[in-house]
Design a protein around this motif. Structure first.
Motif, PDB file in Angstrom:
ATOM      1  N   ASP A  77       0.777  -1.349  -0.129  1.00 60.91           N
ATOM      2  CA  ASP A  77       0.080   0.219  -0.027  1.00 60.91           C
ATOM      3  C   ASP A  77       0.853   1.131  -0.047  1.00 60.91           C
ATOM      4  OD1 ASP A  77      -2.292  -1.254   0.048  1.00 60.91           O
ATOM      5  OD2 ASP A  77      -2.473  -1.593   2.158  1.00 60.91           O
ATOM      6  N   GLY A  78       0.369   2.221  -0.836  1.00 55.52           N
ATOM      7  CA  GLY A  78       0.988   3.590  -0.942  1.00 55.52           C
ATOM      8  C   GLY A  78       0.691   4.402   0.618  1.00 55.52           C
ATOM      9  N   CYS A  79       1.659   4.871   1.026  1.00 51.13           N
ATOM     10  CA  CYS A  79       1.581   5.739   2.275  1.00 51.13           C
ATOM     11  C   CYS A  79       0.445   6.883   1.947  1.00 51.13           C
ATOM     12  CB  CYS A  79       2.826   6.412   2.679  1.00 51.13           C
ATOM     13  SG  CYS A  79       3.867   5.163   3.234  1.00 51.13           S
ATOM     14  N   TYR A  80       0.310   7.445   0.819  1.00 53.23           N
ATOM     15  CA  TYR A  80      -0.778   8.757   0.772  1.00 53.23           C
ATOM     16  C   TYR A  80      -2.026   8.032   0.420  1.00 53.23           C
ATOM     17  CZ  TYR A  80      -3.401  12.453  -1.166  1.00 53.23           C
ATOM     18  OH  TYR A  80      -4.613  13.550  -1.100  1.00 53.23           O
ATOM     19  N   TRP A  81      -2.136   7.054  -0.554  1.00 54.72           N
ATOM     20  CA  TRP A  81      -3.389   6.696  -1.091  1.00 54.72           C
ATOM     21  C   TRP A  81      -4.036   5.769   0.024  1.00 54.72           C
ATOM     22  CZ3 TRP A  81      -5.293   9.504  -4.516  1.00 54.72           C
ATOM     23  CH2 TRP A  81      -4.151   9.963  -5.516  1.00 54.72           C
ATOM     24  N   HIS A  82      -3.529   5.366   1.021  1.00 52.61           N
ATOM     25  CA  HIS A  82      -4.123   4.371   1.929  1.00 52.61           C
ATOM     26  C   HIS A  82      -3.938   4.699   3.346  1.00 52.61           C
ATOM     27  CE1 HIS A  82      -4.938   0.975  -0.974  1.00 52.61           C
ATOM     28  NE2 HIS A  82      -3.763   1.612  -1.586  1.00 52.61           N
ATOM     29  N   GLY A  83      -3.662   5.751   3.560  1.00 47.84           N
ATOM     30  CA  GLY A  83      -3.691   6.528   4.820  1.00 47.84           C
ATOM     31  C   GLY A  83      -2.605   6.080   5.710  1.00 47.84           C
ATOM     32  N   CYS A  84      -1.415   6.007   5.406  1.00 48.28           N
ATOM     33  CA  CYS A  84      -0.326   5.616   6.186  1.00 48.28           C
ATOM     34  C   CYS A  84      -0.058   6.410   7.681  1.00 48.28           C
ATOM     35  CB  CYS A  84       1.060   5.642   5.770  1.00 48.28           C
ATOM     36  SG  CYS A  84       2.579   5.146   6.856  1.00 48.28           S
TER      37      CYS A  84
END
Length: 156
Positions: A77-84
């Motif tokens: 999961d990408g940090c931005y797109w999945h709300g890290c």
């Protein structure tokens, strides 16, 4: 409404300018650098998998790596797109739209995890910032263990 360059957003578009539209279209949904690196490392450990495949045909979700016999689905999961929780920074422009989009992604991720678990799958999720070698190690160990559990006599 046209911008200074005479560009008009297509009907239904969220893009605030031609430059923003080009930028957002350039973002990859698959084959990202972290995903490719993890795939190479897992492959080097002797494991074979499907790339960007649906674990369940009836579920319109694709996992980054799918190990069908072991029933393991891997998502990077990408940090931005999945709300890290460590790296997500709310957008300054059009924040309502983008914050809602990320919230929907997080909700969909949870639903995906639940649906796959109900079907007997094990879901592994990694953030793009995690060290690739440790992700590959965990994937390999999990798949090998699941293969042993699912096959009669514990043979690989």
């Amino acid at each position: 409404m046209p911008d200074d360059a005479g560009w008009t957003a297509p009907e239904g578009s969220w893009a605030s300018s031609a430059a923003r539209r080009r930028n957002m279209q350039a973002i990859r949904s698959r084959d990202t650098k972290p995903e490719q690196l993890i795939r190479r490392l897992v492959h080097a450990r002797g494991l074979r998998y499907r790339v960007s495949a649906r674990p369940l045909p009836e579920l319109r979700r694709t996992a980054d790596l799918v190990f069908r016999p072991a029933k393991v689905a891997v998502f990077v999961d990408g940090c931005y797109w999945h709300g890290c929780p460590e790296h997500y920074v709310p957008p300054r422009t059009n924040s309502g739209y983008w914050s809602d989009k990320v919230a929907r992604n997080v909700s969909r991720d949870r639903e995906t995890n639940q649906r796959l678990a109900e079907a007997g799958w094990l879901v592994l999720r990694f953030w793009e910032h995690e060290e690739s070698a440790s992700c590959a190690d965990k994937i390999a160990a999990t798949v090998i263990a699941r293969r042993g559990e699912l096959r009669p006599g514990g043979r690989l």
